[in-house]
Design a protein around this motif. Structure first.
Motif, short mmCIF file in Angstrom:
data_model
loop_
_atom_site.label_atom_id
_atom_site.label_comp_id
_atom_site.label_asym_id
_atom_site.label_seq_id
_atom_site.Cartn_x
_atom_site.Cartn_y
_atom_site.Cartn_z
N GLU A 206 36.62 -32.40 -45.53
CA GLU A 206 36.32 -33.41 -44.64
C GLU A 206 36.80 -33.35 -43.31
O GLU A 206 37.68 -32.72 -42.97
N GLU B 269 31.63 -33.58 -44.37
CA GLU B 269 32.24 -33.40 -45.55
C GLU B 269 31.30 -32.77 -46.41
O GLU B 269 30.24 -32.92 -46.60
N THR C 254 41.09 -26.09 -55.08
CA THR C 254 40.17 -26.59 -56.27
C THR C 254 41.12 -27.21 -57.28
O THR C 254 42.27 -26.70 -57.67
N ALA D 10 26.43 -29.85 -51.60
CA ALA D 10 27.16 -29.65 -52.46
C ALA D 10 26.97 -28.06 -52.63
O ALA D 10 25.71 -27.46 -52.73
N THR E 131 32.26 -26.43 -55.63
CA THR E 131 32.68 -26.14 -57.04
C THR E 131 32.82 -24.58 -57.18
O THR E 131 32.09 -23.76 -56.89
N ARG F 228 37.41 -30.57 -52.03
CA ARG F 228 36.54 -31.47 -51.14
C ARG F 228 37.17 -31.33 -49.58
O ARG F 228 38.20 -31.63 -49.44
N ARG G 98 36.83 -28.12 -58.48
CA ARG G 98 36.21 -28.59 -57.18
C ARG G 98 37.35 -28.85 -56.03
O ARG G 98 38.51 -29.30 -56.41
N THR H 127 31.44 -31.16 -50.91
CA THR H 127 32.32 -30.76 -52.27
C THR H 127 31.95 -29.20 -52.79
O THR H 127 30.56 -29.05 -52.74
#
Length: 211
Positions: free
Chosen positions: A154, A21, A145, A187, A25, A152, A150, A23
């Motif tokens: 996974e 996973e 987003t 990230a 931005t 995420r 953001r 994240t």
């Protein structure tokens, strides 16, 4: 020097070990968060696209489409309930899915199966400002987003992927090749040069009941 219509800056801390996973931005050229960007991972050793497990809803409410941007797996059926007190007439001229649903009344709904990948722009023949986007993907690994820019992702396995980031205000998706191994949660940050906003302003309400 001519500035390209789309700039992509990708920061990849911690990718040496890999991830299941991460994240992402998304920001604009001024550093502001970008909402409604669709982020997707496409495997080089592409598995079979899973069968969609549920319908998706794009409502016509307050004379707008909700949500504005909808990512989904190819083959998904979308329901278009009319939750307004007026009729709507939905259509698309986009190549992946050209269709038209003539006037239908409040409290009813129409359905469309999106069976080709690509971006489908939705309109309404009665309310010109109504617009929405359906992003049809051949991968189950995607997210949109939020207000903070953001997303995420996974559930994917380690491996080589093509990362794509699409937004209504870019001419084509930003892409990047990634190799993701196990045991890390990187990230990521992307910067997009967005085109000027071209959405039609909503017409004022008619005192006799609108249209």
């Amino acid at each position: 020097m001519k500035i390209p219509p789309l700039a992509l800056v990708l920061l990849l801390p911690g990718l040496a070990a890999g991830a299941t996973e991460f994240t992402l931005t998304v920001r604009d050229a001024r550093g502001n968060p970008v909402t409604d960007a669709v982020v997707s991972l496409h495997a080089h050793a592409a598995p079979a696209v899973p069968t969609p497990s549920a319908d998706v809803v794009i409502a016509q409410e307050d004379k707008e489409y909700d949500p504005y941007v909808t990512p989904l797996i190819v083959g998904t059926r979308v329901l278009f309930p009319n939750r307004d007190t007026v009729q709507h007439h939905i259509y698309s001229l986009s190549r992946p899915k050209r269709f038209e649903k003539p006037l239908y009344a409040s409290g009813t709904e129409e359905a469309v199966v999106f069976d080709q990948t690509g971006v489908v722009v939705l309109g309404c023949n009665i309310h010109d400002w109504m617009i929405a986007y359906v992003v049809v993907l051949a991968t189950p690994y995607f997210a949109k987003t939020d207000a903070d820019g953001r997303a995420r992702l996974e559930g994917f396995v380690p491996g080589r992927y093509r990362l794509e980031v699409w937004h209504p205000r870019v001419s084509k998706p930003a892409t990047r090749e990634l190799t993701i191994d196990a045991d890390s949660n990187p990230a990521l940050e992307i910067s997009l040069n967005l085109r000027p906003e071209r959405r039609i302003r909503r017409a004022p309400e008619n005192k006799t009941g609108g249209y």
